[in-house]
Design an enzyme around this catalytic site. Structure first.
Site, mmCIF file in Angstrom:
data_model
loop_
_atom_site.group_PDB
_atom_site.id
_atom_site.type_symbol
_atom_site.label_atom_id
_atom_site.label_comp_id
_atom_site.label_asym_id
_atom_site.label_seq_id
_atom_site.Cartn_x
_atom_site.Cartn_y
_atom_site.Cartn_z
ATOM 1 N N HIS A 72 0.544 -11.793 1.201
ATOM 2 C CA HIS A 72 -0.533 -11.049 0.542
ATOM 3 C C HIS A 72 -1.271 -11.881 -0.507
ATOM 4 C CE1 HIS A 72 -1.710 -6.614 -0.241
ATOM 5 N NE2 HIS A 72 -2.691 -7.397 -0.606
ATOM 6 N N TYR B 128 0.820 -1.209 0.000
ATOM 7 C CA TYR B 128 0.000 0.000 0.000
ATOM 8 C C TYR B 128 0.858 1.265 0.000
ATOM 9 C CZ TYR B 128 -3.725 -3.235 1.481
ATOM 10 O OH TYR B 128 -4.619 -4.270 1.573
#
Length: 303
Positions: free
Chosen positions: A115, A49
């Site tokens: 992830h 992010y």
């Protein structure tokens, strides 16, 4: 079990969390601070992010005691700037979390996730996760965007099982078989992109919300009807639907009033009949990853 603001799942995670995807560093700092002021105690972040420094500043600015917080972050399985580079090996995985902790200004995270199962080195990465837990740098370890095959890969190797799996979960992508499998194996389910069925989801240019918009129309009418009956927003209906399925859910906004509204999921309940109406919308169709042209739930060939 009656759901309340203090409800935590089997790994001690508050069942409503604040996510930081698509926020800049400055937005993350402001929004995380506001979320913690509003009552959130679960913050969800990721290396991918690009905003963990801002997230860390926001956590610090809120002044909430560390033992009240549950902080999740994620390892992207390859260098995030250029996916064509070599996937992260064991030592690089260890160093990645150490670097993330510096950015977050934390001594440990409560949950560390891979992830997505995109790397051929994912088993090596998982072994590093086991070590990170032993070192106390992560209290719990898990995965994200894993399906049954990639979870079984870990279990069949006799390694410590993932304690959680964070997946796209909403009425159009209800993940029925995977949800059942996680329950059978005591793997805590966490939902992201709960609001993907809405026409207002990711509407800014480049966010991908318009992809597969046509398959959402029928569901939007039913979601609207349920929301009208309950006198709550459609977003709150979708988040509550996830909670009533036993998932922890993540919300995200940079607007203080919306942050507060999306935390307020405990003063209403969706009836069994309306839960079933929403369940019937399932098309087993991911929307969030489709927006990026990538589906990590499609397992890579097992090595």
């Amino acid at each position: 079990m009656k759901l309340t603001e203090s409800t935590r799942n089997e790994i001690g995670m508050p069942v409503v969390g604040f996510g930081t995807f698509q926020l800049s560093d400055d937005q993350a700092e402001y929004s995380v601070t506001e979320a913690l002021k509003a009552g959130f105690r679960h913050i969800d972040s990721s290396e991918a992010y690009y905003n963990e420094e801002g997230t860390g500043r926001g956590i610090k600015a809120a002044g909430v005691s560390r033992d009240e917080l549950f902080v999740t972050t994620k390892l992207f399985p390859a260098p995030v700037k250029n996916y064509s580079q070599t996937d992260k090996n064991y030592s690089q995985t260890i160093e990645t979390l150490k670097n993330q902790l510096k950015q977050l200004q934390l001594d440990y995270v409560d949950l560390y996730l891979i992830h997505a199962p995109l790397s051929e080195l994912r088993m090596e990465q998982w072994n590093a996760f086991v070590e990170l837990k032993k070192l106390g740098l992560a209290k719990h370890i898990g995965v994200s965007n894993y399906n049954i095959a990639t979870i079984k890969e870990i279990l069949d190797a006799g390694l410590a099982k993932p304690e959680a799996n964070q997946i796209e979960f909403h009425p159009i992508s209800a993940q029925v078989e995977l949800t059942r499998y996680m329950k059978e194996n005591a793997i805590a389910p966490i939902a992201y992109s709960s609001l993907a069925p809405l026409s207002t989801w990711r509407v800014e240019e480049g966010q991908g919300g318009e992809v597969l918009a046509e398959i959402k129309k029928e569901g939007q009418q039913i979601i609207k009807e349920v929301a009208t009956k309950l006198e709550v927003s459609e977003a709150r209906v979708l988040l509550r639907w996830g909670l009533q399925h036993g998932y922890a859910v993540l919300t995200k906004s940079s607007k203080p009033e919306r942050i507060r509204e999306n935390f307020n999921l405990f003063d209403f309940e969706i009836s069994d009949n309306d839960m079933e109406r929403l369940n019937q919308l399932d098309q087993n169709q991911a929307l969030a990853w489709a927006a990026g042209g990538l589906d990590p739930m499609a397992a890579p060939p097992l090595k």
